[in-house]
Scaffold this motif. Structure first.
Motif, PDB file in Angstrom:
ATOM      1  N   CYS A 101      42.761  33.427  27.731  1.00 21.51           N
ATOM      2  CA  CYS A 101      42.728  34.780  27.187  1.00 21.51           C
ATOM      3  C   CYS A 101      42.330  35.719  28.315  1.00 21.51           C
ATOM      4  CB  CYS A 101      41.738  34.886  26.024  1.00 21.51           C
ATOM      5  SG  CYS A 101      40.025  34.534  26.504  1.00 21.51           S
ATOM      6  N   TYR A 102      42.414  37.002  28.052  1.00 16.21           N
ATOM      7  CA  TYR A 102      41.922  37.954  29.047  1.00 16.21           C
ATOM      8  C   TYR A 102      41.237  39.124  28.356  1.00 16.21           C
ATOM      9  CZ  TYR A 102      46.259  40.742  28.340  1.00 16.21           C
ATOM     10  OH  TYR A 102      47.286  41.493  27.823  1.00 16.21           O
ATOM     11  N   LEU A 103      40.421  39.815  29.136  1.00 20.79           N
ATOM     12  CA  LEU A 103      39.617  40.915  28.614  1.00 20.79           C
ATOM     13  C   LEU A 103      39.830  42.150  29.471  1.00 20.79           C
ATOM     14  CD1 LEU A 103      36.037  41.003  27.309  1.00 20.79           C
ATOM     15  CD2 LEU A 103      36.522  42.334  29.353  1.00 20.79           C
ATOM     16  N   ILE A 104      39.999  43.281  28.816  1.00 20.99           N
ATOM     17  CA  ILE A 104      40.065  44.580  29.499  1.00 20.99           C
ATOM     18  C   ILE A 104      38.850  45.394  29.081  1.00 20.99           C
ATOM     19  CG2 ILE A 104      41.313  46.764  29.691  1.00 20.99           C
ATOM     20  CD1 ILE A 104      43.904  45.223  29.377  1.00 20.99           C
ATOM     21  N   ASN A 105      38.116  45.901  30.056  1.00 22.44           N
ATOM     22  CA  ASN A 105      36.907  46.678  29.796  1.00 22.44           C
ATOM     23  C   ASN A 105      37.073  48.062  30.415  1.00 22.44           C
ATOM     24  OD1 ASN A 105      34.271  46.876  28.716  1.00 22.44           O
ATOM     25  ND2 ASN A 105      33.407  46.704  30.771  1.00 22.44           N
ATOM     26  N   VAL A 106      37.072  49.094  29.590  1.00 21.45           N
ATOM     27  CA  VAL A 106      37.275  50.469  30.054  1.00 21.45           C
ATOM     28  C   VAL A 106      35.939  51.208  30.040  1.00 21.45           C
ATOM     29  CG1 VAL A 106      38.470  52.653  29.667  1.00 21.45           C
ATOM     30  CG2 VAL A 106      39.646  50.493  29.207  1.00 21.45           C
ATOM     31  N   GLY A 107      35.497  51.630  31.217  1.00 17.39           N
ATOM     32  CA  GLY A 107      34.277  52.414  31.315  1.00 17.39           C
ATOM     33  C   GLY A 107      34.516  53.854  30.897  1.00 17.39           C
ATOM     34  N   ARG A 108      33.606  54.405  30.102  1.00 19.17           N
ATOM     35  CA  ARG A 108      33.744  55.765  29.569  1.00 19.17           C
ATOM     36  C   ARG A 108      32.556  56.615  30.017  1.00 19.17           C
ATOM     37  NH1 ARG A 108      34.650  55.512  23.255  1.00 19.17           N
ATOM     38  NH2 ARG A 108      32.455  54.870  23.358  1.00 19.17           N
ATOM     39  N   VAL A 109      32.868  57.786  30.549  1.00 17.43           N
ATOM     40  CA  VAL A 109      31.821  58.696  31.024  1.00 17.43           C
ATOM     41  C   VAL A 109      32.161  60.118  30.600  1.00 17.43           C
ATOM     42  CG1 VAL A 109      30.787  59.766  33.061  1.00 17.43           C
ATOM     43  CG2 VAL A 109      31.100  57.290  32.979  1.00 17.43           C
ATOM     44  N   VAL A 110      31.201  60.791  29.998  1.00 18.72           N
ATOM     45  CA  VAL A 110      31.303  62.222  29.704  1.00 18.72           C
ATOM     46  C   VAL A 110      29.996  62.855  30.178  1.00 18.72           C
ATOM     47  CG1 VAL A 110      31.667  64.014  27.979  1.00 18.72           C
ATOM     48  CG2 VAL A 110      32.752  61.770  27.686  1.00 18.72           C
ATOM     49  N   LEU A 111      30.090  63.744  31.164  1.00 17.03           N
ATOM     50  CA  LEU A 111      28.914  64.397  31.735  1.00 17.03           C
ATOM     51  C   LEU A 111      28.969  65.887  31.425  1.00 17.03           C
ATOM     52  CD1 LEU A 111      28.846  62.661  35.254  1.00 17.03           C
ATOM     53  CD2 LEU A 111      27.631  61.980  33.175  1.00 17.03           C
ATOM     54  N   HIS A 112      27.893  66.402  30.874  1.00 17.53           N
ATOM     55  CA  HIS A 112      27.806  67.823  30.508  1.00 17.53           C
ATOM     56  C   HIS A 112      26.846  68.525  31.477  1.00 17.53           C
ATOM     57  CE1 HIS A 112      29.753  66.703  26.718  1.00 17.53           C
ATOM     58  NE2 HIS A 112      28.854  65.739  26.608  1.00 17.53           N
ATOM     59  N   HIS A 375      33.271  53.454  36.910  1.00 18.93           N
ATOM     60  CA  HIS A 375      33.491  52.132  37.512  1.00 18.93           C
ATOM     61  C   HIS A 375      32.322  51.205  37.218  1.00 18.93           C
ATOM     62  CE1 HIS A 375      34.303  49.014  40.509  1.00 18.93           C
ATOM     63  NE2 HIS A 375      33.059  49.174  40.910  1.00 18.93           N
ATOM     64  N   ASN A 376      31.118  51.726  37.374  1.00 21.88           N
ATOM     65  CA  ASN A 376      29.933  50.895  37.132  1.00 21.88           C
ATOM     66  C   ASN A 376      29.856  50.436  35.680  1.00 21.88           C
ATOM     67  OD1 ASN A 376      29.076  51.108  39.790  1.00 21.88           O
ATOM     68  ND2 ASN A 376      27.849  52.950  39.394  1.00 21.88           N
ATOM     69  N   GLN A 377      30.303  51.281  34.752  1.00 27.04           N
ATOM     70  CA  GLN A 377      30.304  50.894  33.352  1.00 27.04           C
ATOM     71  C   GLN A 377      31.390  49.858  33.063  1.00 27.04           C
ATOM     72  OE1 GLN A 377      28.107  51.855  30.949  1.00 27.04           O
ATOM     73  NE2 GLN A 377      26.990  52.960  32.543  1.00 27.04           N
ATOM     74  N   ALA A 378      32.493  49.924  33.805  1.00 31.59           N
ATOM     75  CA  ALA A 378      33.634  49.051  33.521  1.00 31.59           C
ATOM     76  C   ALA A 378      33.538  47.693  34.185  1.00 31.59           C
ATOM     77  CB  ALA A 378      34.930  49.739  33.958  1.00 31.59           C
ATOM     78  N   VAL A 379      32.945  47.645  35.367  1.00 28.17           N
ATOM     79  CA  VAL A 379      33.008  46.430  36.173  1.00 28.17           C
ATOM     80  C   VAL A 379      32.394  45.242  35.427  1.00 28.17           C
ATOM     81  CG1 VAL A 379      30.813  46.864  37.367  1.00 28.17           C
ATOM     82  CG2 VAL A 379      32.583  45.475  38.467  1.00 28.17           C
ATOM     83  N   VAL A 380      33.085  44.105  35.502  1.00 34.86           N
ATOM     84  CA  VAL A 380      32.620  42.864  34.877  1.00 34.86           C
ATOM     85  C   VAL A 380      32.052  41.978  35.980  1.00 34.86           C
ATOM     86  CG1 VAL A 380      33.264  40.853  33.512  1.00 34.86           C
ATOM     87  CG2 VAL A 380      34.383  43.055  33.092  1.00 34.86           C
ATOM     88  N   ARG A 381      30.734  41.833  36.005  1.00 35.46           N
ATOM     89  CA  ARG A 381      30.077  41.054  37.042  1.00 35.46           C
ATOM     90  C   ARG A 381      30.046  39.570  36.664  1.00 35.46           C
ATOM     91  NH1 ARG A 381      27.687  46.033  36.709  1.00 35.46           N
ATOM     92  NH2 ARG A 381      27.479  47.170  38.676  1.00 35.46           N
ATOM     93  N   GLY A 382      29.584  38.767  37.605  1.00 35.42           N
ATOM     94  CA  GLY A 382      29.560  37.332  37.382  1.00 35.42           C
ATOM     95  C   GLY A 382      28.772  36.932  36.158  1.00 35.42           C
ATOM     96  N   GLY A 383      27.606  37.573  35.957  1.00 38.63           N
ATOM     97  CA  GLY A 383      26.796  37.269  34.785  1.00 38.63           C
ATOM     98  C   GLY A 383      27.486  37.667  33.494  1.00 38.63           C
ATOM     99  N   ASP A 384      28.196  38.816  33.521  1.00 31.68           N
ATOM    100  CA  ASP A 384      28.932  39.251  32.332  1.00 31.68           C
ATOM    101  C   ASP A 384      30.036  38.257  31.989  1.00 31.68           C
ATOM    102  OD1 ASP A 384      27.409  41.586  32.218  1.00 31.68           O
ATOM    103  OD2 ASP A 384      28.758  42.626  33.599  1.00 31.68           O
ATOM    104  N   ARG A 385      30.716  37.766  33.014  1.00 34.94           N
ATOM    105  CA  ARG A 385      31.785  36.799  32.793  1.00 34.94           C
ATOM    106  C   ARG A 385      31.233  35.512  32.166  1.00 34.94           C
ATOM    107  NH1 ARG A 385      36.883  35.488  35.099  1.00 34.94           N
ATOM    108  NH2 ARG A 385      37.254  33.238  35.074  1.00 34.94           N
ATOM    109  N   ALA A 386      30.109  35.050  32.711  1.00 39.84           N
ATOM    110  CA  ALA A 386      29.516  33.827  32.181  1.00 39.84           C
ATOM    111  C   ALA A 386      29.099  34.001  30.720  1.00 39.84           C
ATOM    112  CB  ALA A 386      28.322  33.420  33.039  1.00 39.84           C
ATOM    113  N   ARG A 387      28.515  35.154  30.390  1.00 44.96           N
ATOM    114  CA  ARG A 387      28.089  35.400  29.011  1.00 44.96           C
ATOM    115  C   ARG A 387      29.290  35.536  28.074  1.00 44.96           C
ATOM    116  NH1 ARG A 387      23.859  38.055  31.795  1.00 44.96           N
ATOM    117  NH2 ARG A 387      25.088  39.958  32.055  1.00 44.96           N
TER     118      ARG A 387
END
Length: 418
Positions: A101-112, A375-387
């Motif tokens: 399977c695969y996963l897509i993770n979209v980081g969302r940012v709204v700054l006021h 990018h920081n919200q979207a990135v899937v790190r090694g620990g995230d992948r393992a979990r």
């Protein structure tokens, strides 16, 4: 493991090569500057020549919309504004994992800015595991890993439009902190009414010209491009400009226009005069120089270059969303900024939006802070992948599946006897 001792022997050769290449690059820049001066004197004739012979050119050359001598000082950004950004990451499918399977993770940012509103910083994950999601691309000869990247691009655009719509339709009440808790304030706040024209900008990391679509079969392309254009329609109807920010751009579309005055033939008919040698043609006198190198010598910090219309063939499918671009000296580098036609055709909105990008770069110490956070919200790190796979394993075992686990190859690669 990298053997630095052996690697160090090669460093001297690399430094000598870079020294020689730097001298050659200066010569290529001087040629480009000379051709730019010539083109400024006959810009209208060159644009007409390009338009007449565009189907016979062997290279993609952008068309200048403004004078080639343009260097516009960007205005001061408005104090009250909103920045919306998305970026994506993924976990690629692998037959060695516990499930394909695969996963897509979209980081969302709204700054006021200048508003009593909390920012939005989160991500939106989506897992694809059905056969129609995993194997649909095989009929077109596209690997699932590549198809995943294409779908991620469409998801980023769709989520961006959803965020913009949510901001436009936000409630009139403002969440404010009072005492030791939070509650909805019924007292009129100092921010403008939600329906007032607060400047807003939607940003994406990278180009708005999806070159990879040129290589896709039409049926495959119809799964990717329409959702993107529909998202842009939403942004256009709401009056929120979208801009693609390219750091360290390697494009040479603007420089290719300067190949027209460098052409030694009466007309730029590449198909006749230079068949099969477009990259070695006599007009190619500054390759591999890039646009950013030329405009670094023409712009001061806070200025933008003339506006250009891209001639990429894939844009024939973009309809009203033809792509224009300019180069902006953001202080740390020359950034390429791309916009659709409906933004480029509004000079005031264009320059205000560019000033917001400039402010974002300053806040982000060299790179737009909204894009960095997306990018920081979207990135899937090694620990995230393992979990992720641990959670998937739990669900598979709970469903009664047996022999759940990675392949022996994958399990062995994760350890070492050394």
């Amino acid at each position: 493991m990298l053997d630095l001792t052996k690697l160090a022997r090669q460093m001297q050769g690399i430094s000598q090569h870079l020294t020689v290449e730097a001298a050659a690059s200066r010569q290529r820049l001087e040629r480009a500057q000379h051709l730019l001066t010539l083109a400024q004197k006959s810009q209208a004739d060159l644009v007409n020549l390009q338009e007449k012979w565009r189907d016979r050119l062997g290279f993609a050359a952008a068309a200048p919309i403004e004078s080639l001598s343009t260097a516009i000082d960007l205005p001061t950004p408005p104090a009250v504004h909103t920045i919306i950004a998305t970026d994506g990451s993924q976990i690629a499918p692998s037959h060695h994992e516990i499930a394909y399977c695969y996963l897509i993770n979209v980081g969302r940012v709204v700054l006021h800015y200048g508003q009593s509103l909390y920012p939005l910083l989160d991500s939106l994950p989506e897992v694809f595991y059905r056969s129609e999601d995993l194997y649909i691309s095989r009929q077109w000869g596209i690997r699932p890993e590549e198809w995943m990247g294409y779908r991620r691009t469409a998801s980023e655009a769709s989520v961006l439009a959803e965020l913009a719509a949510s901001w436009i339709n936000r409630p009139s009440q403002v969440t404010s902190r009072q005492g030791n808790g939070n509650r909805k304030s019924e007292i009129p706040s100092s921010i403008p009414d939600p329906k007032s024209p607060i400047p807003a900008l939607a940003m994406v990391d990278g180009s708005l010209i999806y070159w990879f679509l040129e290589q896709l079969p039409g049926e495959a392309r119809d799964h990717i491009l329409p959702p993107i254009l529909e998202a842009w329609d939403v942004l256009r109807d709401m009056g929120i400009p979208i801009m693609g920010y390219l750091s360290a751009s390697r494009s040479s579309e603007a420089l290719n226009f300067l190949r027209l005055p460098a052409c030694p033939h009466p007309v730029p008919d590449c198909m006749t005069h230079c068949p099969g040698q477009f990259d070695r043609a006599p007009c190619q006198v500054f390759d591999p120089l890039r646009d950013t190198a030329l405009w670094a010598s023409q712009l001061q910090p806070g200025q933008r270059s003339p506006l250009w219309r891209s001639s990429a063939r894939i844009l024939e499918l973009y309809g009203a969303h033809q792509i224009y671009f300019c180069y902006v000296h953001v202080g740390t580098e020359i950034a390429r900024v791309e916009v659709p036609a409906w933004v480029a055709e509004n000079p005031e909105k264009l320059d205000v939006s560019l000033s917001l990008i400039l402010a974002q770069v300053q806040k982000g110490y060299g790179y737009p802070v909204a894009l960095a956070e997306a990018h920081n919200q979207a990135v899937v790190r090694g620990g995230d992948r393992a979990r992720f796979f641990a959670l998937l394993e739990q669900q598979m075992i709970k469903a009664g599946l047996r022999n759940v686990g990675t392949s022996y190859k994958e399990a062995r690669k994760r350890g070492s006897i050394a």
